[in-house]
Design a protein around this motif. Structure first.
Motif, PDB file in Angstrom:
ATOM      1  N   GLU A  98      -4.931  -0.787  -0.575  1.00 16.29           N
ATOM      2  CA  GLU A  98      -4.345  -0.576   0.745  1.00 16.29           C
ATOM      3  C   GLU A  98      -4.930  -1.529   1.780  1.00 16.29           C
ATOM      4  O   GLU A  98      -4.231  -1.976   2.675  1.00 16.29           O
ATOM      5  CB  GLU A  98      -4.545   0.871   1.191  1.00 16.29           C
ATOM      6  N   ASN A  99      -6.200  -1.836   1.696  1.00 16.95           N
ATOM      7  CA  ASN A  99      -6.824  -2.776   2.618  1.00 16.95           C
ATOM      8  C   ASN A  99      -6.619  -4.176   2.049  1.00 16.95           C
ATOM      9  O   ASN A  99      -6.873  -4.430   0.872  1.00 16.95           O
ATOM     10  CB  ASN A  99      -8.324  -2.465   2.757  1.00 16.95           C
ATOM     11  N   GLU A 100      -6.164  -5.111   2.890  1.00 14.69           N
ATOM     12  CA  GLU A 100      -5.841  -6.442   2.380  1.00 14.69           C
ATOM     13  C   GLU A 100      -7.066  -7.288   2.057  1.00 14.69           C
ATOM     14  O   GLU A 100      -6.958  -8.279   1.353  1.00 14.69           O
ATOM     15  CB  GLU A 100      -4.948  -7.183   3.371  1.00 14.69           C
ATOM     16  N   ILE A 105     -11.256  -1.173  -7.599  1.00 15.25           N
ATOM     17  CA  ILE A 105     -10.768  -0.988  -8.962  1.00 15.25           C
ATOM     18  C   ILE A 105     -11.643   0.058  -9.655  1.00 15.25           C
ATOM     19  O   ILE A 105     -12.796   0.250  -9.276  1.00 15.25           O
ATOM     20  CB  ILE A 105     -10.755  -2.322  -9.748  1.00 15.25           C
ATOM     21  N   PRO A 106     -11.100   0.746 -10.675  1.00 16.06           N
ATOM     22  CA  PRO A 106     -11.879   1.779 -11.368  1.00 16.06           C
ATOM     23  C   PRO A 106     -13.116   1.197 -12.060  1.00 16.06           C
ATOM     24  O   PRO A 106     -13.153   0.017 -12.412  1.00 16.06           O
ATOM     25  CB  PRO A 106     -10.892   2.329 -12.402  1.00 16.06           C
TER      26      PRO A 106
END
Length: 179
Positions: A98-100, A105-106
């Motif tokens: 969501e933040n550019e 990541i998991p």
């Protein structure tokens, strides 16, 4: 869209520290994204990949040219492209983009695909209005520019200024002066 293998970086096998990757971006790259705004493209993307213990830092730098059509004359020309982008990759519970500037990541991930970031870096580096350099300095000769010049409004000549003016306009001008 299927990720392209050459843009996937398996970071699990890399040592901590700085790593460099180079990509030559051509027409086939944009065909994969079904992007047809460029006639041709020749762009070099340098990726500075800094692996740290808790995160990854990626600095993208794109330089090159794309051949586009002018928005004024529709003449094709080579437009120089230069753009940079910095991305921080952190590890978390679930994937979040969501933040550019921050990608989460998991924890179990072992590779990252950078093709979308390269695509956005290049496309966003192109100005929204593309004007041929010959139009800006007046050296381009084209039929479209000649037609635009022919149809552009001309300045009034002195003969038109001497024509009789409707007296009603004079009365309206007097209203402005009577204040």
């Amino acid at each position: 869209m299927k990720p392209l293998k050459e843009y996937t970086i398996p970071f699990v096998g890399l040592k901590l520290g700085l790593h460099s990757f180079e990509y030559e971006i051509g027409d086939t790259f944009f065909e994969h994204f079904e992007y047809d705004e460029f006639n041709t493209s020749a762009i070099k993307v340098d990726l500075e990949f800094n692996k740290k213990t808790t995160m990854l830092e990626l600095r993208f730098t794109a330089k090159g040219t794309v051949n586009v059509n002018c928005d004024v004359t529709n003449e094709p020309f080579d437009l120089p492209i230069e753009n940079e982008f910095f991305l921080v990759v952190k590890f978390g519970e679930e994937f979040n983009n969501e933040n550019e500037e921050i990608l989460i990541i998991p924890h179990g991930e072992y590779e990252i695909n950078v093709q979308q970031y390269i695509y956005e870096l290049i496309v966003l580096g192109v100005p929204s209005k593309r004007v041929h350099p010959g139009v800006e300095d007046g050296t381009l000769k084209s039929d479209i520019l000649d037609k635009l010049e022919e149809l552009s409004p001309k300045e009034k000549t002195l003969e038109n200024d001497n024509e009789e003016i409707d007296p009603r306009w004079d009365k309206l001008k007097n209203l402005l002066n009577d204040k």
